[in-house]
Scaffold this motif. Structure first.
Motif, short mmCIF file in Angstrom:
data_model
loop_
_atom_site.label_atom_id
_atom_site.label_comp_id
_atom_site.label_asym_id
_atom_site.label_seq_id
_atom_site.Cartn_x
_atom_site.Cartn_y
_atom_site.Cartn_z
N TRP A 1 -27.49 21.27 -39.76
CA TRP A 1 -27.29 22.12 -38.58
C TRP A 1 -26.26 21.50 -37.64
O TRP A 1 -25.36 22.16 -37.15
N SER A 2 -26.38 20.18 -37.42
CA SER A 2 -25.50 19.56 -36.42
C SER A 2 -24.05 19.55 -36.91
O SER A 2 -23.13 19.62 -36.10
N PRO B 1 -16.58 21.86 -36.58
CA PRO B 1 -17.92 21.56 -36.05
C PRO B 1 -18.10 22.14 -34.66
O PRO B 1 -17.14 22.27 -33.90
N THR B 2 -19.34 22.45 -34.33
CA THR B 2 -19.64 22.98 -33.00
C THR B 2 -20.18 21.86 -32.12
O THR B 2 -20.20 20.69 -32.53
N ALA B 3 -20.66 22.22 -30.95
CA ALA B 3 -21.21 21.22 -30.03
C ALA B 3 -22.44 20.54 -30.62
O ALA B 3 -22.81 19.43 -30.23
N ALA B 4 -23.04 21.20 -31.60
CA ALA B 4 -24.25 20.64 -32.21
C ALA B 4 -23.99 19.28 -32.86
O ALA B 4 -24.92 18.52 -33.12
N ILE B 5 -22.71 18.96 -33.09
CA ILE B 5 -22.37 17.71 -33.77
C ILE B 5 -22.89 16.49 -33.02
O ILE B 5 -23.15 15.44 -33.62
N GLY C 1 -23.22 23.77 -37.62
CA GLY C 1 -23.43 24.65 -36.46
C GLY C 1 -23.96 26.01 -36.85
O GLY C 1 -23.71 27.00 -36.16
N THR C 2 -24.64 26.09 -37.96
CA THR C 2 -25.25 27.37 -38.36
C THR C 2 -26.51 27.62 -37.54
O THR C 2 -26.75 26.93 -36.54
N ASP C 3 -27.35 28.55 -37.98
CA ASP C 3 -28.59 28.82 -37.26
C ASP C 3 -29.40 27.55 -37.13
O ASP C 3 -29.55 26.81 -38.11
N PRO C 4 -29.92 27.27 -35.94
CA PRO C 4 -30.70 26.03 -35.79
C PRO C 4 -31.95 26.06 -36.67
O PRO C 4 -32.48 27.14 -36.95
#
Lengths: 311, 444
Positions: A269-270, A188-192, A273-276
């Motif tokens: 997305w969250s 996961p990215t920061a979007a998590i 972490g793909t395209d918002p």
């Protein structure tokens, strides 16, 4: 006076005449025994009542106990218990992968690097949460009729307490998502950090629909019958098994009026972490959710005084 | 403290008779168009603003109408009235389960309403969990419950089964646990419905005792019951409801005796009274039915005077009397020996004595029937309900009270072996057990 009125053979009874005295002996109890001078005014309902959140807060213990009660009752006499929270999405995702992923070819429309099972799972988890929460809240008032007709408490407690049951399943499924991601080696990215916000949006969407529908269900039991069917149909109107890019651009504005469209997109997305997602459209989903929530709350408050009469 | 604990002013509650749900779609549609056009809705027991004339439709029913009264702090007030008099509706409004159509209620302090014991109990949950559930439902916080849990469990007497699911409980245990919670609610205003009608005598006694305590602490109690003796015992003031309004308000004993008189035909004239049965022969007709004295001491007898008119020649008849308790439960019946009817076209009198009434203390009324003696009570000449009302006063010797759960007849228990010498445990000098004050059902 009490001696003449009490029946003979009093000795075995733990009670009566000492009740007042013993309360005085224990100082801790005096607080609870103290007179409360607040005045309650009971009047015919009028206008558009606003939900009394302060009162709701006073009944938070009831809310938590009712939530626990629903959870306990649901799992206590079930062999598989929480296992159902795992079996259902797993089997569904297997079927989706075979039919929609492979046969229908939705696989090819996915963002690069996302396996269809993960994609479908991340759609299904918020959707199942929504469906369970909505189904539970719709039945909540009718299901609580035994309490409703005997005791006063803020009626909003009933639908709210049903969100918790759905949340338990959600929690289990989130663990399952984590395992699945580990299997597919997705980090996961920061979007998590945005995930809770989108889960909250899902819960609010369920509540928004649930409040008005449960109030309506008191009068017309058809609602309780119809909701599961429409929830089933609603899954195909939400980006659960297909990516939203599947929807032609000119219909997108209409499509995102569906609160769950924005919520599911946000969850995906969250986590991935793909395209918002397109924020304008997500915003549209949020606005519909809030509008429905306000409407549901008002309708619920307006009709709640008649629940006990109509039910 | 000078302010009233409870003030009810101009309270009214309208129900719609017939379907409880809104019915057809067209009705719903017409309601919607009314609303859109800004007209007041004509449906449902809501929305009638005070002051406006709530559009009375055919099929509207006012369960309460212009009801007003005040209760001072510490007062214990009984609410009595026949079924349908509006008692339950009043309680529901006071408990805020439903809302009034017009009028206003002001309550000072916390309201504890006990329309039922054990509300919210779930069979799958344990006794302990249900105590928390029920108590928070009644408005306690978890902290309060925790502090009182031991007391509650003690009071209920089910401590051994506290962690057993309630579905394994007997109904008596459930009721005890439920009342134990309610008893520890400690509200400023306690509203109690017919909870005393459930549970055994032991439980009822406990409830009454606890309610006395509550009253003794200066709390206000509103007590609704069919049980006249419980109302008499517990309350000093009573309200008599009829047709949704207070028709009597005063000292309990006055109101109770007024209630007894008003609930039946006081003058004894039953000539034009409504007959309960169809298919009466009409050969003989009751004109008057009255009791000689309206209060009968326990164990005494009652004399009824009947006046009977004979329309055509009838055979010998018997008088059948069924005694009903105040809540319309049949208690006992009997038939007189055969009586010769008066000559056709004339009237005659008949005196009936019901001897040695071992009926429990309370209010009673009778159904009086004239039956043909030869056809063994299948040919009915006339039948009048709600007549011959009387009260049994006083108690069996040594029994200082009579609980509803004990039934309607006092047994005369006599030791079969005089003196009880065979078992050394019986120490009663007198052979009459009832007189010894051992509550009969405590043995169970």
């Amino acid at each position: 006076m009490s001696s003449t009125l009490s029946p003979p053979a009093e000795t075995s009874s733990p009670l009566p005449e000492n009740g007042a005295a013993s309360a005085g002996e224990r100082p801790g109890e005096l607080i609870a025994t103290g007179f409360d001078d607040r005045e309650t005014v009971i009047r015919p309902p009028s206008g558009w009542p606003f939900p009394d959140f302060r009162e709701l807060w006073q009944f938070r213990d009831l809310l938590s106990l009712l939530t626990l009660r629903s959870i306990a009752v649901r799992y206590r006499q079930s062999v598989l218990g929480v296992g159902w929270a795992i079996v259902r999405p797993v089997v569904s995702v297997l079927i989706f992968t075979l039919i929609f992923g492979k046969a229908a070819g939705f696989e090819d429309d996915l963002p690069s690097g996302v396996a269809y099972p993960v994609f479908a799972f991340l759609g299904l988890v918020p959707w199942m949460f929504f469906a369970a929460a909505l189904g539970g809240t719709v039945q909540s008032v009718v299901g609580g009729s035994d309490m409703l007709t005997k005791v006063y408490f803020p009626r909003l407690v009933l639908p709210l307490s049903n969100l918790g049951v759905a949340a338990v399943d959600l929690g289990i499924q989130i663990v399952l998502v984590a395992l699945l991601m580990a299997w597919y080696r997705i980090v996961p990215t920061a979007a998590i950090v945005a995930l809770p916000a989108f889960l909250l949006l899902t819960a609010l969407a369920a509540l928004a629909g649930g409040l008005s529908l449960t109030a309506l269900n008191v009068k017309y039991r058809d609602v309780g019958q119809a909701v599961p069917f429409f929830v089933q149909a609603g899954m195909y109107l939400s980006p659960v098994i297909y990516p939203p890019t599947f929807i032609p651009e000119k219909w997108s504005a209409l499509y995102y009026l569906n609160p769950m469209a924005g919520a599911i997109e946000g969850v995906r997305w969250s986590v991935l972490g793909t395209d918002p997602p397109q924020w304008g459209y997500v915003g549209l989903s949020v606005v519909t959710t809030l509008a429905l929530l306000a409407g549901g709350l008002i309708y619920f408050k307006r009709t709640e005084s008649t629940f006990a009469d109509v039910i | 403290m000078s302010a009233a604990a409870l003030r009810v002013a101009g309270l009214g509650k309208r129900y719609q008779l017939g379907l409880t749900h809104a019915g057809s779609l067209s009705e719903a549609a017409s309601r919607l168009t009314r609303r859109l056009r800004g007209l007041p809705p004509v449906e449902a027991p809501v929305d009638a603003a005070p002051g406006t004339d709530p559009a009375d439709k055919k099929g509207d029913f006012w369960a309460l109408k212009d009801l007003s009264f005040e209760v001072q702090p510490g007062e214990v007030v009984g609410v009595i009235g026949r079924n349908g008099a509006g008692k339950s509706t009043l309680l529901k409004i006071l408990s805020r389960v439903t809302s009034p159509t017009v009028g206003e209620v002001r309550v000072r302090g916390r309201v504890g309403s006990l329309l039922e014991v054990g509300t919210g109990f779930h069979p799958e949950l344990t006794g302990r969990e249900n105590v928390y559930m029920n108590a928070t439902l009644l408005g306690m916080s978890k902290r309060e419950v925790r502090a009182k849990l031991d007391e509650i469990v003690d009071f209920s007497g089910v401590e051994k089964f506290l962690d057993t699911p309630v579905k394994r409980y007997s109904s008596g245990m459930k009721v005890r646990l439920g009342f134990a919670v309610a008893a520890h609610l400690e509200p400023e205003v306690l509203i109690v419905d017919e909870v005393l009608s459930v549970g055994d005598a032991e439980f009822q006694r406990k409830c009454l005792g606890k309610m006395k305590d509550v009253a003794g602490e200066g709390r206000t109690v509103l007590f609704v019951s069919h049980n006249a003796s419980a109302v008499r015992e517990l309350t000093s003031r009573a309200l008599l409801l009829s047709g949704g309004a207070v028709i009597q308000d005063g000292p309990t004993s006055d109101v109770l005796s007024f209630y007894r008189d008003s609930s039946t035909r006081g003058d004894g004239n039953v000539r034009s009274a409504e007959r309960a049965f169809s298919g009466l022969s009409g050969q003989l007709r009751l004109l008057e039915a009255r009791v000689e004295q309206e209060e009968v001491p326990f164990g005494g007898s009652i004399r009824a005077e009947l006046e009977i008119e004979s329309a055509i020649l009838a055979g010998e008849y018997t008088v059948g009397i069924t005694i009903f308790s105040q809540n319309d439960q049949p208690v006992a019946s009997g038939f007189s020996p055969s009586i010769s009817p008066p000559a056709p076209g004339s009237t005659g009198a008949a005196g009936i004595e019901i001897s040695a009434l071992r009926l429990a203390p309370g209010n009673y009324h009778c159904t009086v029937s004239l039956c043909d003696a030869r056809s063994h009570s299948t040919l009915l000449h006339d039948s009048i309900s709600n007549t011959l009302s009387f009260a049994v006063v006083g108690y069996p010797v040594g029994v200082g009270r009579w609980m509803q759960g004990w039934g309607g007849v006092a047994l005369n228990l006599v030791l079969s072996d005089a003196g009880g010498t065979r078992t050394g445990k019986i120490r009663h000098a007198s052979p009459v057990l009832v007189g010894r004050g051992v509550a009969p059902n405590r043995c169970a």
